[in-house]
Scaffold this active site. Structure first.
Site, PDB file in Angstrom:
ATOM      1  N   HIS A 110       0.760  -1.270  -0.158  1.00 28.72           N
ATOM      2  CA  HIS A 110       0.110  -0.091   0.062  1.00 28.72           C
ATOM      3  C   HIS A 110       0.919   1.190   0.135  1.00 28.72           C
ATOM      4  O   HIS A 110       1.905   1.212   0.746  1.00 28.72           O
ATOM      5  CB  HIS A 110      -0.691   0.172   1.404  1.00 28.72           C
ATOM      6  CG  HIS A 110      -1.810   0.975   1.262  1.00 28.72           C
ATOM      7  ND1 HIS A 110      -3.186   1.070   0.146  1.00 28.72           N
ATOM      8  CD2 HIS A 110      -2.099   2.148   2.078  1.00 28.72           C
ATOM      9  CE1 HIS A 110      -3.662   2.597   0.673  1.00 28.72           C
ATOM     10  NE2 HIS A 110      -2.911   3.033   1.574  1.00 28.72           N
ATOM     11  N   GLU A 144      -9.736  -6.102   7.480  1.00 26.55           N
ATOM     12  CA  GLU A 144      -9.965  -4.705   7.360  1.00 26.55           C
ATOM     13  C   GLU A 144      -9.237  -3.959   6.348  1.00 26.55           C
ATOM     14  O   GLU A 144      -8.054  -4.272   6.103  1.00 26.55           O
ATOM     15  CB  GLU A 144      -9.451  -4.080   8.784  1.00 26.55           C
ATOM     16  CG  GLU A 144      -9.617  -2.781   9.028  1.00 26.55           C
ATOM     17  CD  GLU A 144      -8.654  -2.554  10.390  1.00 26.55           C
ATOM     18  OE1 GLU A 144      -8.552  -1.285  10.620  1.00 26.55           O
ATOM     19  OE2 GLU A 144      -8.531  -3.259  10.904  1.00 26.55           O
TER      20      GLU A 144
END
Ligand code: GRF
Length: 215
Positions: A110, A144
């Protein structure tokens, strides 16, 4: 036995290319067995074809639900028995069922210093906030979004004249260093994730991941 990884991507595939290069030079500790894209035009598919790596296109637009797409994705993956499934610019949110099926062998990169800026537009958000540093984080995937335990994180100083594009380009350079490294740690059995705690070589990994130092 040689470890096998499966790569999921949606776009140009520069992270996949860095993983492939590490595999070819023997520093990854495994081989890319298959590259799967949900988008027909993904540049990463061309890179795989040129390297004679098996590819699969599972176009999400042909599916009526996320569950149906993920079920087909999972069955193609299971047929490969990968030691690790690597998300490399895979622009789809995976269902909880898929994530739990591959728990502990599903990794993502990410482009932010997690836990800062999960989701999209990470570089612009860092610039808007006036942050001194941006960066990238490799993490295991949990239910999540961009929230699983960080493994390895690299920081990049924000320059006064940076815009979103220039910052993204510098962060991408460190992405290409840290992703193959974190994959190698996993494939060589150096990472242990138990009871919510991540260890590297029996040492607790900090909550934002190991900090990457350029060599
Ligand atoms: C990278 O910035 C990665 O961090 C994010 O998506 C982008 C993929 O780029 N998850 P590429 O396709 O690997 O060049």
């Amino acid at each position: 036995m040689n470890k096998r990884i499966a790569v999921l991507l949606s776009g140009r595939g520069s992270n996949f290319q860095s993983i492939l290069a590490a595999s070819q030079s023997g520093t990854l500790g495994g081989q890319v067995g298959i590259v799967i894209s949900n988008r027909p035009g993904a540049g990463g598919l061309d890179i795989a074809r040129e390297a004679a790596i098996q590819t699969a296109l599972i176009d999400h637009q042909s599916y009526e639900s996320r569950e149906a797409f993920d079920a087909d994705l999972a069955s193609v993956l299971e047929s490969q028995s990968p030691d690790l499934v690597v998300l490399a610019g895979f622009m789809r949110i995976l269902t909880p069922g898929f994530v739990s099926r591959f728990a502990g062998r599903l990794m993502n990169i990410h482009p932010s210093l997690l836990p800062l800026y999960p989701g999209l537009h990470t570089h612009q958000r860092a610039l808007d906030a006036g942050d001194s540093h941006a960066g990238a984080t490799v993490h295991y995937v949990t239910g999540e979004l961009d929230g699983g335990p960080p493994i390895l994180q690299a920081k990049v100083a924000v320059q006064p004249d940076d815009d979103e594009e220039s910052l993204a380009a510098r962060v991408l350079q460190v992405e290409h260093q840290i992703y193959p490294t974190a994959i190698n740690w996993h494939l060589s059995g150096r990472l242990q994730f138990e009871q919510g705690r991540l260890h590297l070589d029996d040492k607790l990994v900090p909550p934002t991941g190991q900090q990457w130092e350029p060599s």
